[in-house]
Design a protein around this motif. Structure first.
Motif, short mmCIF file in Angstrom:
data_model
loop_
_atom_site.label_atom_id
_atom_site.label_comp_id
_atom_site.label_asym_id
_atom_site.label_seq_id
_atom_site.Cartn_x
_atom_site.Cartn_y
_atom_site.Cartn_z
N LEU A 1 0.64 -1.51 0.23
CA LEU A 1 0.05 0.19 0.22
C LEU A 1 1.64 1.18 -0.16
O LEU A 1 0.42 2.30 -0.65
N VAL A 2 2.02 0.85 0.26
CA VAL A 2 3.01 2.03 0.23
C VAL A 2 3.66 2.63 0.17
O VAL A 2 5.17 2.77 0.40
N GLU A 3 4.58 0.99 -0.38
CA GLU A 3 5.58 0.73 -1.23
C GLU A 3 6.81 0.74 -0.51
O GLU A 3 8.11 1.69 -0.56
N ILE A 4 6.73 -0.15 1.11
CA ILE A 4 7.39 -0.05 1.56
C ILE A 4 8.83 -1.11 1.24
O ILE A 4 8.08 -2.11 1.01
N ASP A 5 10.09 -1.38 1.24
CA ASP A 5 10.75 -1.88 0.74
C ASP A 5 10.36 -2.95 2.08
O ASP A 5 10.63 -2.93 3.09
N GLN A 6 10.86 -4.55 1.55
CA GLN A 6 10.87 -5.43 2.42
C GLN A 6 12.25 -5.78 3.56
O GLN A 6 12.08 -6.06 4.91
N LYS A 7 13.28 -4.93 2.90
CA LYS A 7 14.59 -5.22 4.17
C LYS A 7 14.48 -4.01 4.89
O LYS A 7 14.96 -4.41 5.88
N LEU A 8 13.54 -3.50 4.48
CA LEU A 8 13.32 -2.41 6.52
C LEU A 8 12.70 -2.90 7.54
O LEU A 8 12.99 -3.18 8.73
N MET A 9 11.79 -4.06 7.26
CA MET A 9 11.42 -4.69 8.24
C MET A 9 12.11 -5.49 8.86
O MET A 9 11.96 -6.16 9.80
N VAL B 1 2.37 9.20 0.70
CA VAL B 1 1.77 8.18 1.78
C VAL B 1 0.07 8.85 1.63
O VAL B 1 -0.47 8.07 2.42
N ALA B 2 -0.08 9.54 1.80
CA ALA B 2 -1.71 10.17 0.90
C ALA B 2 -2.44 8.99 0.39
O ALA B 2 -3.35 9.27 1.16
N GLU B 3 -1.66 8.04 0.01
CA GLU B 3 -2.31 7.79 -1.16
C GLU B 3 -2.87 6.42 -0.50
O GLU B 3 -3.96 5.77 0.09
N GLY B 4 -1.88 5.37 0.85
CA GLY B 4 -1.77 4.48 1.38
C GLY B 4 -3.49 5.03 2.15
O GLY B 4 -3.98 3.83 2.39
N PHE B 5 -3.24 6.26 2.86
CA PHE B 5 -3.74 6.59 4.06
C PHE B 5 -5.08 6.23 3.22
O PHE B 5 -6.55 5.71 3.15
N ASN B 6 -5.59 6.99 1.71
CA ASN B 6 -6.73 6.62 2.10
C ASN B 6 -7.59 5.17 0.91
O ASN B 6 -8.19 5.18 1.19
N LYS B 7 -6.30 4.85 0.56
CA LYS B 7 -6.65 2.96 0.65
C LYS B 7 -7.53 2.36 1.91
O LYS B 7 -8.03 1.48 1.43
N LEU B 8 -6.62 2.98 2.66
CA LEU B 8 -7.03 2.01 4.17
C LEU B 8 -8.56 2.93 5.15
O LEU B 8 -9.13 2.45 5.46
N ARG B 9 -8.72 4.11 4.01
CA ARG B 9 -10.24 4.98 5.12
C ARG B 9 -11.28 3.41 4.81
O ARG B 9 -11.77 2.77 3.55
#
Length: 248
Positions: free
Chosen positions: A130-138, A184-192
């Protein structure tokens, strides 16, 4: 969903909120704008229960419950989430372990069993996209070595994992370039959902171009002094706050 009545709050001996009244219904997005030091972040911290802020008068109810009687973790388990202006780093705690503990704590509060590892990994993969976070950050410690944009995306990722019903975005646009802001904003909007409500605290119109508010409030010197629709934010962007101050 959230009702704030005559809230006064202070930090130390300094009174910051001086009688805030605010009602937010299911599914509504309320933007709060104001000058530096007006009390915007204080209001956020009071809602989530930051112990550094003392409420001296007033009441807050959330879904009909006395919010001020709850501890911060209880408020989170009720469905309140705050995206911080300056997300903190937690050395030694991986994002994966942090999120698994947070998700299972909320499940426990609801009387549910801990999530199975395979289901949790699948959920993380879906929410990361949803927010295009790379797996390596996890695999890194929470926010450690993250860029400013990655920290803000990570906040929205946490929101996606916890599925709150009430969200506070405290200057989430601070320090973001245009592309990161959009993600970030589009990620939030998808969660609404129809039941999801939010407070969006910002200095600028640009975030509100992506996250469309139903209501815009102006907070000055600890009080909400003006309320209007999205056009109010546009006028503030063009003319600042002086015209409002002149009417007080």
């Amino acid at each position: 969903m959230l009702e704030i009545k005559n809230i006064h709050a202070k930090v130390g001996d300094k009174e910051i909120l001086k009688g805030v009244n605010l009602t937010i219904n299911d599914g509504e997005i309320h933007a709060i704008m104001g000058t530096n030091g007006a009390g915007k972040s204080t209001l956020s911290n009071v809602i989530v229960g930051n112990p550094a802020y003392e409420v001296t008068e007033g009441e807050i109810t959330f879904e009909g419950k006395d919010l001020l009687a709850m501890k911060p973790d209880e408020r989170a388990n009720e469905g309140i989430f705050m995206s911080f202006q300056l997300p903190v780093e937690i050395p030694g705690v991986s994002m994966t372990n942090f999120m698994k503990a947070a998700v299972n704590a909320r499940r426990k509060a609801k009387g549910m069993e801990p999530m199975k590892t395979a289901d949790f990994i699948k959920m993380m993969k879906e929410k990361r996209q949803l927010v295009e976070i790379d797996q390596k950050l996890m695999n890194r410690s929470v926010n450690e070595g993250f860029s400013g944009g990655e920290k803000k995306r990570n906040e929205i990722f946490q929101m996606a994992m916890l599925e709150p019903t009430f969200c506070i975005l405290d200057e989430t646009d601070s320090g973001l370039d245009v592309d990161a802001l959009r993600i970030v904003a589009e990620g939030f909007n998808k969660l609404r959902t129809e039941k999801t409500s939010a407070i969006v605290i910002t200095h600028y119109q640009r975030l509100l171009d992506y996250i469309k508010p139903d209501v815009v409030h102006v907070l000055i010197d600890g009080k909400i002094v003006k309320t209007g629709g999205p056009d109010l934010a546009l006028k503030i962007e063009n003319e600042g706050f002086d015209w409002i101050k002149e009417t007080l």
